[in-house]
Scaffold this active site. Structure first.
Site, mmCIF file in Angstrom:
data_model
loop_
_atom_site.group_PDB
_atom_site.id
_atom_site.type_symbol
_atom_site.label_atom_id
_atom_site.label_comp_id
_atom_site.label_asym_id
_atom_site.label_seq_id
_atom_site.Cartn_x
_atom_site.Cartn_y
_atom_site.Cartn_z
ATOM 1 N N ASP A 162 -76.147 27.879 -21.413
ATOM 2 C CA ASP A 162 -76.188 29.327 -21.589
ATOM 3 C C ASP A 162 -77.365 29.931 -20.829
ATOM 4 O O ASP A 162 -78.417 29.311 -20.695
ATOM 5 C CB ASP A 162 -76.317 29.645 -23.082
ATOM 6 C CG ASP A 162 -75.988 31.086 -23.406
ATOM 7 O OD1 ASP A 162 -75.336 31.757 -22.573
ATOM 8 O OD2 ASP A 162 -76.381 31.556 -24.493
ATOM 9 N N GLY A 163 -77.171 31.161 -20.336
ATOM 10 C CA GLY A 163 -78.268 31.899 -19.730
ATOM 11 C C GLY A 163 -78.132 32.157 -18.248
ATOM 12 O O GLY A 163 -79.045 32.721 -17.630
ATOM 13 N N GLY B 179 -76.230 34.311 -16.615
ATOM 14 C CA GLY B 179 -76.210 35.744 -16.317
ATOM 15 C C GLY B 179 -77.575 36.383 -16.428
ATOM 16 O O GLY B 179 -77.982 37.177 -15.571
ATOM 17 N N ARG B 180 -78.296 36.038 -17.495
ATOM 18 C CA ARG B 180 -79.635 36.606 -17.685
ATOM 19 C C ARG B 180 -80.596 36.130 -16.604
ATOM 20 O O ARG B 180 -81.454 36.871 -16.131
ATOM 21 C CB ARG B 180 -80.167 36.228 -19.071
ATOM 22 C CG ARG B 180 -79.724 37.176 -20.168
ATOM 23 C CD ARG B 180 -80.035 36.633 -21.539
ATOM 24 N NE ARG B 180 -79.066 35.598 -21.910
ATOM 25 C CZ ARG B 180 -79.178 34.845 -22.994
ATOM 26 N NH1 ARG B 180 -80.228 34.975 -23.776
ATOM 27 N NH2 ARG B 180 -78.249 33.956 -23.293
ATOM 28 N N GLU C 148 -63.140 32.117 -25.353
ATOM 29 C CA GLU C 148 -63.570 33.507 -25.500
ATOM 30 C C GLU C 148 -64.049 34.129 -24.191
ATOM 31 O O GLU C 148 -64.168 35.343 -24.075
ATOM 32 C CB GLU C 148 -64.697 33.606 -26.545
ATOM 33 C CG GLU C 148 -64.265 33.321 -27.991
ATOM 34 C CD GLU C 148 -64.073 31.852 -28.272
ATOM 35 O OE1 GLU C 148 -63.241 31.511 -29.151
ATOM 36 O OE2 GLU C 148 -64.729 31.025 -27.607
ATOM 37 N N ASN C 149 -64.347 33.300 -23.202
ATOM 38 C CA ASN C 149 -64.886 33.813 -21.943
ATOM 39 C C ASN C 149 -63.878 34.614 -21.123
ATOM 40 O O ASN C 149 -64.257 35.304 -20.170
ATOM 41 C CB ASN C 149 -65.443 32.670 -21.083
ATOM 42 C CG ASN C 149 -66.755 32.120 -21.591
ATOM 43 O OD1 ASN C 149 -67.115 30.977 -21.298
ATOM 44 N ND2 ASN C 149 -67.491 32.899 -22.386
ATOM 45 N N TRP C 150 -62.606 34.544 -21.489
ATOM 46 C CA TRP C 150 -61.612 35.378 -20.811
ATOM 47 C C TRP C 150 -61.866 36.860 -21.032
ATOM 48 O O TRP C 150 -61.334 37.708 -20.310
ATOM 49 C CB TRP C 150 -60.203 35.022 -21.287
ATOM 50 C CG TRP C 150 -59.772 33.630 -20.950
ATOM 51 C CD1 TRP C 150 -59.705 32.566 -21.809
ATOM 52 C CD2 TRP C 150 -59.335 33.130 -19.675
ATOM 53 N NE1 TRP C 150 -59.271 31.449 -21.152
ATOM 54 C CE2 TRP C 150 -59.034 31.756 -19.836
ATOM 55 C CE3 TRP C 150 -59.181 33.712 -18.410
ATOM 56 C CZ2 TRP C 150 -58.586 30.966 -18.789
ATOM 57 C CZ3 TRP C 150 -58.731 32.919 -17.362
ATOM 58 C CH2 TRP C 150 -58.432 31.570 -17.551
ATOM 59 N N ARG D 138 -64.539 38.375 -20.465
ATOM 60 C CA ARG D 138 -65.462 38.887 -19.456
ATOM 61 C C ARG D 138 -64.679 39.662 -18.385
ATOM 62 O O ARG D 138 -63.450 39.653 -18.375
ATOM 63 C CB ARG D 138 -66.244 37.736 -18.834
ATOM 64 C CG ARG D 138 -67.133 37.022 -19.862
ATOM 65 C CD ARG D 138 -67.987 35.959 -19.243
ATOM 66 N NE ARG D 138 -68.838 35.328 -20.235
ATOM 67 C CZ ARG D 138 -69.757 34.403 -19.957
ATOM 68 N NH1 ARG D 138 -69.956 34.019 -18.702
ATOM 69 N NH2 ARG D 138 -70.494 33.880 -20.921
ATOM 70 N N ARG E 48 -78.581 23.612 -26.821
ATOM 71 C CA ARG E 48 -78.182 24.935 -26.358
ATOM 72 C C ARG E 48 -79.375 25.604 -25.700
ATOM 73 O O ARG E 48 -80.461 25.705 -26.286
ATOM 74 C CB ARG E 48 -77.676 25.816 -27.496
ATOM 75 C CG ARG E 48 -77.276 27.195 -26.937
ATOM 76 C CD ARG E 48 -76.562 28.070 -27.912
ATOM 77 N NE ARG E 48 -76.104 29.280 -27.215
ATOM 78 C CZ ARG E 48 -74.995 29.930 -27.465
ATOM 79 N NH1 ARG E 48 -74.178 29.487 -28.392
ATOM 80 N NH2 ARG E 48 -74.672 31.010 -26.784
#
Length: 243
Positions: A20-21, A23-24, A67-69, A71, A188
């Site tokens: 994770d991360g 995008g940030r 769940e990423n769909w 986006r 994570r």
């Protein structure tokens, strides 16, 4: 990493990572999110390369969730293009390094070209055993359990399985991960402290590490540091040690 930590529990470790991360990380640099995903893919490659030296025989990477769909269409399309390019670029390198690559998740929604590349990579590396790399792509823990339950119910209906003998050892045989040991450690990155629908059944007794590092900054040294801490943990699996 010292020798004791590398050996850990006396067997090869299975480490699962929620990467994770991305995008940030890109936003902090004034770049588009896909720039971060490309950096994250490069970091994933480096972490896989480090596994054998760190005593990790199995690594599972959460690449794209069910769940990423949600986006943006542009980001999803960019990610799918990245997955295709990554497989094309690294297939023979991974095979030469003795990596056995598998994919888990529901493949039906993925485009046919990507599915073929996934199938080809699995077939190319199926006999390797130096490090087992599992990529969770269009994966969700609840979705996996639902699909496994459907397959189990079909076997019961067909008379292949006696419902009276179903126990907690039965369902794992129908999960996407049926060929894998349960993870010992789940990491994570990016400071979020939730499991995000990842390996819900398999991680029942896993240790967890939630760290602030954004995934593109997660390097071999950080990986080794976490494994050192893991080696010091007292894993009792519900039991109480004498004394």
């Amino acid at each position: 990493m010292n020798e004791q930590s590398q050996i850990g529990t006396g067997k090869g470790l299975h480490v699962a990572i929620i990467m994770d991360g991305n995008g940030r990380w890109a936003k902090e640099r004034g770049r588009p999110r896909l720039f971060g995903h490309h950096a994250g893919a490069k970091r994933a490659r480096e972490v896989v390369e480090a596994c054998p030296d760190l005593g990790v025989t199995h690594i599972t990477l959460f690449a794209f969730s069910t769940e990423n769909w949600k986006r943006t269409q542009a980001e999803v399309a960019g990610l799918m293009s990245l997955f295709r390019r990554y497989i094309n670029k690294t297939a023979h390198e991974l095979n030469d390094e003795g990596a056995c690559v598998r994919f888990i998740g529901d493949r039906i929604k993925l485009d046919p070209k990507l599915r073929r590349l996934m199938d080809d990579l699995e077939d190319l590396t199926k006999d390797n055993d130096r490090v087992h790399v599992t990529v969770a792509l269009n994966y969700g823990g609840r979705d996996e359990v639902a699909r496994a339950t459907q397959r189990l119910a079909q076997d019961v209906k067909a008379g292949k399985l006696d419902p009276d003998i179903i126990d907690e050892e039965t369902l794992p045989k129908y999960l996407d991960t049926c060929m894998l040991p349960d993870p010992d450690l789940v990491i994570r990155t990016s400071g979020e402290a939730r499991v995000s629908n990842f390996l819900l059944w398999q991680s029942a007794y896993a240790e967890y590490e939630f760290i602030d590092t954004l995934w593109p900054d997660f390097d071999r040294a950080k990986f080794a540091e976490i494994l050192d801490r893991f080696a010091m943990r007292d894993r009792r699996f519900g039991a109480v040690k004498n004394g």
